[in-house]
Design a protein around this motif. Structure first.
Motif, PDB file in Angstrom:
ATOM      1  N   LEU A 180      11.738  -0.372  -2.625  1.00 13.13           N
ATOM      2  CA  LEU A 180      10.363   0.053  -2.368  1.00 13.13           C
ATOM      3  C   LEU A 180      10.265   1.061  -1.215  1.00 13.13           C
ATOM      4  N   TYR A 181      11.361   1.659  -0.870  1.00 13.32           N
ATOM      5  CA  TYR A 181      11.369   2.756   0.114  1.00 13.32           C
ATOM      6  C   TYR A 181      10.679   2.378   1.414  1.00 13.32           C
ATOM      7  N   GLY A 182      10.932   1.175   1.888  1.00  9.88           N
ATOM      8  CA  GLY A 182      10.368   0.751   3.168  1.00  9.88           C
ATOM      9  C   GLY A 182       8.940   0.234   3.078  1.00  9.88           C
ATOM     10  N   TYR A 183       8.377   0.209   1.852  1.00  4.87           N
ATOM     11  CA  TYR A 183       6.997  -0.268   1.705  1.00  4.87           C
ATOM     12  C   TYR A 183       6.903  -1.785   1.431  1.00  4.87           C
ATOM     13  N   GLN A 184       8.087  -2.478   1.450  1.00  8.71           N
ATOM     14  CA  GLN A 184       8.095  -3.888   1.055  1.00  8.71           C
ATOM     15  C   GLN A 184       7.051  -4.725   1.799  1.00  8.71           C
ATOM     16  N   ASP A 185       7.105  -4.646   3.143  1.00 10.28           N
ATOM     17  CA  ASP A 185       6.264  -5.539   3.945  1.00 10.28           C
ATOM     18  C   ASP A 185       4.792  -5.264   3.729  1.00 10.28           C
ATOM     19  N   ILE A 186       4.437  -3.994   3.784  1.00  9.27           N
ATOM     20  CA  ILE A 186       3.018  -3.659   3.631  1.00  9.27           C
ATOM     21  C   ILE A 186       2.549  -3.957   2.204  1.00  9.27           C
ATOM     22  N   PHE A 187       3.471  -3.809   1.255  1.00  7.63           N
ATOM     23  CA  PHE A 187       3.126  -4.122  -0.126  1.00  7.63           C
ATOM     24  C   PHE A 187       2.862  -5.619  -0.302  1.00  7.63           C
ATOM     25  N   LEU A 188       3.729  -6.430   0.320  1.00  8.07           N
ATOM     26  CA  LEU A 188       3.545  -7.884   0.262  1.00  8.07           C
ATOM     27  C   LEU A 188       2.190  -8.285   0.839  1.00  8.07           C
ATOM     28  N   LYS A 189       1.844  -7.645   1.970  1.00  5.90           N
ATOM     29  CA  LYS A 189       0.539  -7.898   2.582  1.00  5.90           C
ATOM     30  C   LYS A 189      -0.590  -7.584   1.611  1.00  5.90           C
ATOM     31  N   LYS A 227      -4.090  -0.090  -3.840  1.00  2.00           N
ATOM     32  CA  LYS A 227      -4.290   1.040  -2.926  1.00  2.00           C
ATOM     33  C   LYS A 227      -2.956   1.441  -2.281  1.00  2.00           C
ATOM     34  N   ILE A 228      -2.206   0.416  -1.877  1.00  2.00           N
ATOM     35  CA  ILE A 228      -0.923   0.696  -1.221  1.00  2.00           C
ATOM     36  C   ILE A 228       0.042   1.372  -2.193  1.00  2.00           C
ATOM     37  N   ALA A 229       0.029   0.899  -3.426  1.00  2.00           N
ATOM     38  CA  ALA A 229       0.897   1.519  -4.428  1.00  2.00           C
ATOM     39  C   ALA A 229       0.518   2.981  -4.632  1.00  2.00           C
ATOM     40  N   GLY A 230      -0.794   3.238  -4.612  1.00  2.00           N
ATOM     41  CA  GLY A 230      -1.260   4.616  -4.765  1.00  2.00           C
ATOM     42  C   GLY A 230      -0.777   5.486  -3.612  1.00  2.00           C
ATOM     43  N   ASP A 231      -0.985   4.997  -2.379  1.00  2.00           N
ATOM     44  CA  ASP A 231      -0.547   5.743  -1.199  1.00  2.00           C
ATOM     45  C   ASP A 231       0.957   5.976  -1.233  1.00  2.00           C
ATOM     46  N   ALA A 232       1.688   4.872  -1.555  1.00  2.00           N
ATOM     47  CA  ALA A 232       3.151   4.951  -1.521  1.00  2.00           C
ATOM     48  C   ALA A 232       3.673   5.903  -2.573  1.00  2.00           C
ATOM     49  N   SER A 233       3.071   5.868  -3.771  1.00  2.00           N
ATOM     50  CA  SER A 233       3.604   6.763  -4.802  1.00  2.00           C
ATOM     51  C   SER A 233       3.273   8.207  -4.479  1.00  2.00           C
ATOM     52  N   GLY A 234       2.172   8.407  -3.745  1.00  2.00           N
ATOM     53  CA  GLY A 234       1.850   9.761  -3.311  1.00  2.00           C
ATOM     54  C   GLY A 234       2.910  10.330  -2.387  1.00  2.00           C
ATOM     55  N   SER A 235       3.345   9.521  -1.442  1.00  2.00           N
ATOM     56  CA  SER A 235       4.284  10.054  -0.455  1.00  2.00           C
ATOM     57  C   SER A 235       5.726  10.011  -0.933  1.00  2.00           C
ATOM     58  N   GLN A 264       6.616  10.101  -4.315  1.00  2.00           N
ATOM     59  CA  GLN A 264       6.723  10.685  -5.658  1.00  2.00           C
ATOM     60  C   GLN A 264       7.370   9.729  -6.668  1.00  2.00           C
ATOM     61  N   LYS A 265       7.131   8.397  -6.469  1.00  2.00           N
ATOM     62  CA  LYS A 265       7.697   7.412  -7.419  1.00  2.00           C
ATOM     63  C   LYS A 265       6.572   6.526  -7.981  1.00  2.00           C
ATOM     64  N   PRO A 266       5.584   7.127  -8.626  1.00  2.00           N
ATOM     65  CA  PRO A 266       4.449   6.306  -9.079  1.00  2.00           C
ATOM     66  C   PRO A 266       4.863   5.209 -10.062  1.00  2.00           C
ATOM     67  N   PHE A 267       5.815   5.543 -10.938  1.00  2.00           N
ATOM     68  CA  PHE A 267       6.190   4.554 -11.948  1.00  2.00           C
ATOM     69  C   PHE A 267       6.688   3.273 -11.295  1.00  2.00           C
ATOM     70  N   THR A 268       7.582   3.402 -10.312  1.00  2.00           N
ATOM     71  CA  THR A 268       8.136   2.233  -9.629  1.00  2.00           C
ATOM     72  C   THR A 268       7.017   1.385  -9.023  1.00  2.00           C
ATOM     73  N   TYR A 304       3.660   1.391  -9.459  1.00  2.00           N
ATOM     74  CA  TYR A 304       2.675   0.772 -10.353  1.00  2.00           C
ATOM     75  C   TYR A 304       3.301  -0.307 -11.231  1.00  2.00           C
ATOM     76  N   LEU A 305       4.590  -0.152 -11.533  1.00  2.00           N
ATOM     77  CA  LEU A 305       5.266  -1.192 -12.299  1.00  2.00           C
ATOM     78  C   LEU A 305       5.320  -2.492 -11.491  1.00  2.00           C
ATOM     79  N   VAL A 306       5.592  -2.360 -10.191  1.00  2.00           N
ATOM     80  CA  VAL A 306       5.641  -3.559  -9.349  1.00  2.00           C
ATOM     81  C   VAL A 306       4.250  -4.213  -9.284  1.00  2.00           C
ATOM     82  N   VAL A 307       3.208  -3.369  -9.147  1.00  2.00           N
ATOM     83  CA  VAL A 307       1.841  -3.913  -9.151  1.00  2.00           C
ATOM     84  C   VAL A 307       1.593  -4.689 -10.438  1.00  2.00           C
ATOM     85  N   ALA A 308       2.000  -4.073 -11.553  1.00  2.00           N
ATOM     86  CA  ALA A 308       1.785  -4.740 -12.845  1.00  2.00           C
ATOM     87  C   ALA A 308       2.507  -6.078 -12.889  1.00  2.00           C
ATOM     88  N   LEU A 309       3.742  -6.099 -12.362  1.00  2.00           N
ATOM     89  CA  LEU A 309       4.514  -7.340 -12.399  1.00  2.00           C
ATOM     90  C   LEU A 309       3.894  -8.417 -11.517  1.00  2.00           C
TER      91      LEU A 309
END
Lengths: 246, 255
Positions: free
Chosen positions: A4-13, A200-208, A210-214, A216-221
């Motif tokens: 998750l390119y360093g977004y793990q913690d904030i994503f979990l939150k 929202k975090i997935a949106g921000d993260a995929s913006g920076s 450039q891995k939207p699929f990854t 949003y797939l995690v969000v879906a899961l």
């Protein structure tokens, strides 16, 4: 598994925040739904009309539009009311004391947090759906059950909480479970009013990254995980109640 | 003279424009078993349901152990009790057995029997359970105490309902066609329990179609016709020498 390119913690939150919003909205929705159902079934014309307007209006407007109206409109409404109150009270005071200086007794600008707005909006929307579920459930409890409670001297609170509520819940469970799943997924909408949920975090993260699929797939899961656990729990609960069913 | 357990004076009840009871007087003393007979539509169930105010009488007086149930004429809702507290207290001393059983379907057999003692009368749970078990033993269903109503036959349900009624130590038991919903082969068990209750001196008001029960068990029979008492008296008298043509016809068709 997923980088998750360093977004793990904030994503979990964010995932935890999504769950919080969903659960708190559910509590509000159940409470509003019960009240609206009882109002619809009451003999009071005023209560019945209020509840009918509530369920008709809410169920007839898209969730997204309602959320925008309540969040932005509510913000404006509250601030206008607050400002109007300040105007009024100062005018009155100046009338009595000409030397009175203009003071803001209520804050001139109240900021509704997206967290609270999200919970209130979703609770409010799903309360209308719950109302129909509960109304049907209440009607499916046979009259004789309450009559027996009355005949044995129970007051109206005991009749409701000891007889009506446990019996209606087993009729309400399938509908309640269905509403919960839809509610859970609707929380994805709170990202548009700026809440830092996982969407929202997935949106921000995929913006920076450039891995939207990854992302949003995690969000879906994560959503799929929440709904699967819910479904299993509901199946268990329905089974538990159905043993007693007749 | 002792105070009557139930005293009903000039009771009227209308549903909209339809007057179902047109002035009923009835007195029951302790130990009386009164059978209320009549064709369907004669008002017999309505009369019974007025005693514990499941139906609100349009006018008339009801006294339980000499205590008048106070009524008022509300402008908006029509006749209604002055104090719902008084009505609830009186209801808790009258037990009702319904035609459709009305056991609480989310509670097990034993929970049905202890519900009112614990949650209405405030009996300690342990005490209520001991008593409930004895009552279930008595109606022959102790071994079904953890079943749910949905798992019982009609006759078993009605016997549980009788145990539930006995559990509140009622001053009067009200039976509303207790055997009408039962298969013929199950009627006997329920009637024999009711017979025992009558013999031990319980005060009972029984709306029924069971002529044999009315004739052999009750101390008094009342025959209603179109909302009025058409014939009343000791069963051995009125069954042998009915004074009313209608009652004569009624017993000849039912037998």
């Amino acid at each position: 598994m997923f980088d998750l390119y360093g977004y793990q913690d904030i994503f979990l939150k964010g995932a935890w925040l999504t769950l919080q919003v969903a659960l708190l909205s559910l509590i509000l929705a159940v409470a509003l739904g019960l009240l609206a159902a009882l109002a619809k079934l009451s003999h009071s014309k005023i209560l019945t009309s209020i509840a009918t307007i509530y369920t008709t209006v809410i169920r007839g407007i898209p969730d997204l539009i309602l959320m925008l109206i309540i969040f932005f409109g509510g913000q404006v409404l509250i601030n206008n009311m607050s400002y109007g109150f300040n105007e009024w009270i100062n005018e009155v005071l100046t009338g009595y004391y000409p030397n009175h200086e203009w003071t803001s007794y209520l804050p001139d600008y109240i900021d509704i947090s997206p967290y609270l707005a999200g919970i209130i909006t979703i609770g409010f929307i799903f309360g209308a759906y719950m109302a129909e579920t509960f109304r049907g459930a209440i009607l499916s409890v046979s009259k004789g059950q309450l009559e027996a409670a009355t005949a044995y001297g129970m007051n109206k609170y005991k009749r409701f909480f000891r007889i009506m509520f446990p019996q209606m819940m087993r009729h309400a469970l399938p509908g309640l479970g269905n509403n919960w799943l839809v509610l859970l997924k609707t929380t994805a909408l709170v990202s548009i009013i700026g809440l830092q949920d996982m969407v929202k975090i997935a949106g921000d993260a995929s913006g920076s990254t450039q891995k939207p699929f990854t992302f949003y797939l995690v969000v879906a899961l994560v959503f799929l995980f929440y709904t699967s656990v819910s479904t299993a729990f509901l199946k268990w609960a329905e089974h538990k109640y159905s043993i007693r069913t007749r | 003279m002792t105070i009557p357990t139930i005293s009903i004076r000039n009771l009227h009840k209308s549903f909209a424009d339809n007057e179902v009871l047109k002035g009923i007087d009835l007195e029951a003393h302790q130990g009386d078993v009164i059978s209320i007979l009549g064709a369907s539509g004669s008002g017999k169930s309505t009369l019974l349901r007025c005693v514990n105010l499941l139906e609100t009488p349009t006018s008339g007086h009801i006294l339980i152990n000499g205590e008048l149930i106070k009524m008022k004429d509300d402008k908006k809702h029509g006749p209604m009790p002055v104090s719902i507290k008084q009505v609830e207290r009186i209801r808790s001393r009258l037990a009702m057995v319904f035609q459709g059983f009305n056991l609480w379907s989310h509670l097990s057999v034993i929970e049905n029997v202890i519900e009112a003692p614990i949650h209405v009368l405030g009996v300690p749970r342990k005490e209520a359970i001991v008593k409930a078990e004895a009552l279930l033993e008595r109606v022959g269903l102790f071994n079904r105490k953890d079943y749910y109503p949905g798992q019982l036959s009609g006759g078993q349900k009605q016997r549980v309902a009788i145990a539930r009624a006995l559990a509140v130590e009622p001053e009067v038991m009200l039976f509303d066609e207790p055997t009408s919903a039962l298969d013929p082969e199950l009627v006997g068990d329920v009637l024999s329990v009711m017979r025992d209750l009558a013999e031990e001196g319980r005060t009972m008001l029984v709306v029924t179609h069971e002529m044999a029960f009315a004739r052999d068990v009750s101390s008094k029979v009342i025959f209603l016709h179109e909302g009025l008492v058409e014939e009343e008296g000791k069963p051995e008298l009125i069954f042998e020498n009915p004074t009313s043509e209608r009652f004569k016809k009624f017993i000849s068709t039912v037998y």
